[in-house]
Scaffold this active site. Sequence first.
Site, short mmCIF file in Angstrom:
data_model
loop_
_atom_site.label_atom_id
_atom_site.label_comp_id
_atom_site.label_asym_id
_atom_site.label_seq_id
_atom_site.Cartn_x
_atom_site.Cartn_y
_atom_site.Cartn_z
N ALA A 11 -14.70 1.66 -0.39
CA ALA A 11 -14.60 0.54 -1.31
C ALA A 11 -13.65 -0.55 -0.82
O ALA A 11 -13.53 -1.59 -1.46
CB ALA A 11 -14.14 1.04 -2.68
N SER A 13 -13.00 -0.69 3.03
CA SER A 13 -13.35 -0.89 4.43
C SER A 13 -14.55 -0.02 4.76
O SER A 13 -14.87 0.93 4.05
CB SER A 13 -12.18 -0.53 5.35
OG SER A 13 -11.90 0.85 5.30
N ARG A 15 -16.84 1.74 8.26
CA ARG A 15 -16.71 2.11 9.67
C ARG A 15 -18.03 2.71 10.14
O ARG A 15 -18.78 3.27 9.33
CB ARG A 15 -15.56 3.10 9.87
CG ARG A 15 -15.70 4.37 9.07
CD ARG A 15 -14.39 5.09 8.87
NE ARG A 15 -13.48 4.31 8.10
CZ ARG A 15 -13.47 4.24 6.77
NH1 ARG A 15 -14.39 4.89 6.08
NH2 ARG A 15 -12.60 3.51 6.14
N ASP A 230 -20.32 9.16 -0.92
CA ASP A 230 -19.33 9.54 0.08
C ASP A 230 -18.55 10.79 -0.31
O ASP A 230 -18.15 11.58 0.56
CB ASP A 230 -18.38 8.38 0.41
CG ASP A 230 -17.74 7.73 -0.81
OD1 ASP A 230 -17.85 8.28 -1.92
OD2 ASP A 230 -17.13 6.65 -0.63
N ASN A 289 -12.79 11.78 -12.26
CA ASN A 289 -12.24 10.67 -11.50
C ASN A 289 -10.85 10.32 -12.03
O ASN A 289 -10.68 10.11 -13.23
CB ASN A 289 -13.13 9.43 -11.64
CG ASN A 289 -14.43 9.55 -10.89
OD1 ASN A 289 -14.53 9.17 -9.74
ND2 ASN A 289 -15.44 10.10 -11.55
N GLY A 395 -8.32 9.62 3.01
CA GLY A 395 -7.17 8.85 3.45
C GLY A 395 -5.86 9.28 2.83
O GLY A 395 -4.80 9.22 3.47
#
Length: 477
Positions: A11, A13, A15, A230, A289, A395
Site C-alpha cells: 500500500a 511501495s 517491487r 498479499d 485487522n 516489514g
Amino acid sequence: MKRVAAVDLGASSGRVMLGAVGDGRLHLTEVHRFWNGPVRVRDTLHWDILHLHRAMLDGLRSTGPVDGIGIDSWAVDYGLLDNAGRLLSNPVHYRDARTDGVMERVLESVPAADLYDITGLQQLPFNTICQLVVEPFLSQAETLLMIPDLLGYWLTGEIGAERTNASTTQLYDVRARAWSEQLAARVGVPPGVLPGLREPGDVIGTLLPAVAEETGLDPATPVIAVGSHDTASAVVAVPAEGERFAYISSGTWSLVGLELDQPVLTDEARAANFTHEGGVDGRIRFLRNVMGLWILQECLRVWGTTELPRLLREAAEVPPFAVLIDPDAPEFLAPGNMPRRIEEHCRATGQEPPSSRAALVRCVLESLALAYRRTLRQAQTIADRQVDVLHVIGGGSQNELLCQLTADACGLPVLAGPVEASALGNVLVQARALGEPLPDLGAMRALVRSTLHLRRYEPQGKPADWDAAESRMFGTG
C-alpha cells in the site's frame, strides 16, 4: 530450478522480485522497487494504476527470462471494465472518504448477522461491498476485477478472480467458497459483474504479444494465480512447524490471527469482529485487522524524517505505559497530520499527549502490542486453539522494539521474519504450479525455515503490568 517473477504490491511501495526454487534451495532478489500511494484528484483519493502497470512492466523487463509471473497486492480495491474490456475509471483508494457511513446503508439491506453468516468478514467501512454501493460507474460495468486480477488481465487478456482476494470483498460465501450472487443482488451489485473464480496455482494465461515485446519475455511465459491477497501469500511463508502458531503480518496494517481448516461463524466471532479470509490450499485465515504501522508511517511523513532507527533507540528508553491510544480509532484511518490527531485523541481520553517524538513512538508501539495481545487472546478463545509461538512477518518484523514489546504483551516467544513474506509466498505457489515438489504448506514452510535466519524474542517484564495497561486501554483485564 524454477526461476519466477513475483510482483508484490504494497500500500506504499511495490517491487518486482526474482525468485528461484529448486534442489532444496530458495532465493529471492529484488530487481525493481517503485513508489505506490494515494493520488488526490479534487476530493477523491485514487490509486495511480497506470503507473503501477508501467512499473510492473519495467520490473519484468529487468528480470530476464522467467518460468512464471505472479501478482499479489492489498485487498478490497478493484477496477471496473466496460463491455469492450476498457477500464471505466481509475481505481479509488480504500482510504477515500466516499464510504463514510455506507456500512449502515448496507446493513439496512442485509442485517449484520446475515452478512456475517454468509461472508464471515470483519465489518470495515472500506470493504468492497461498501465501495460498490456508492460506485458511480457500476451501472456501466461489465466486469469487476480486483487489483491483481486487473493487472493480470492487462498482461494476458484473461478475465477471472483469484479466490483469496475475492474472499475479502464481502460478496463471497465463505462456506460455499463461491460468490454469493443473492447477497450481491440484495445490495444492488449486478451478479454478472463478478467473474469466474480461480485457485492459487492456476495458470491465468500467457503474455499478450505487446507485453512480450515490451518486456523482452517469451510470449509463452505463463502468468500464474498466486495467493493474490498479499496476506494470503505472506501466510504461506510463515516458517511455522505444526498447527499451534499464530501470526502477525506486520506492515501498513497488522493482520493478527490463526490459520484454520474451517470458518468459525459464531456470534462470539461476529461480536469480536473477526474475519475469515481465504488462504492457499483452502485454509481459512481467521484474523482481525489492526491499524498497524500506518500510524507511525504517517507521523514520520509529517515530521519529514527518515531517522526511525534513532527514534526507536530513544523510544526504548522512554518509561512504559505513559500514554496509550486505541490504534483502531476511526480518526487514525485517513491520511493527515497524525501527530496532531494523537494529541487530540490523548486529550479526549484524559491523558497528557506524548512529550517528545520518542515518547510518541513508544506510545504507538506499546498500543499496537496491546491491540495484538487482546486480538490474539480473543482468537484463541473463539477458535478453541492454543498457540505456543507467535510469528511476526513482513516489514514490521524488522522493528526490534515492536517485536520485543509484542512478546512481552502476548506472553509468547516471537519469531521475527521473513521480511519479504508476501513475495516468498508468491514465489513458492508459482514454483509448485511449475512442478517443484512442494506438496503442501508444510513443505513450503520447511523450505523457508531452512533458508532464512529468524530472530527470537522471549517475553520479558511483568504480565501484571500489561494486564493493567490493557485494562486502561480497553476497559478489560
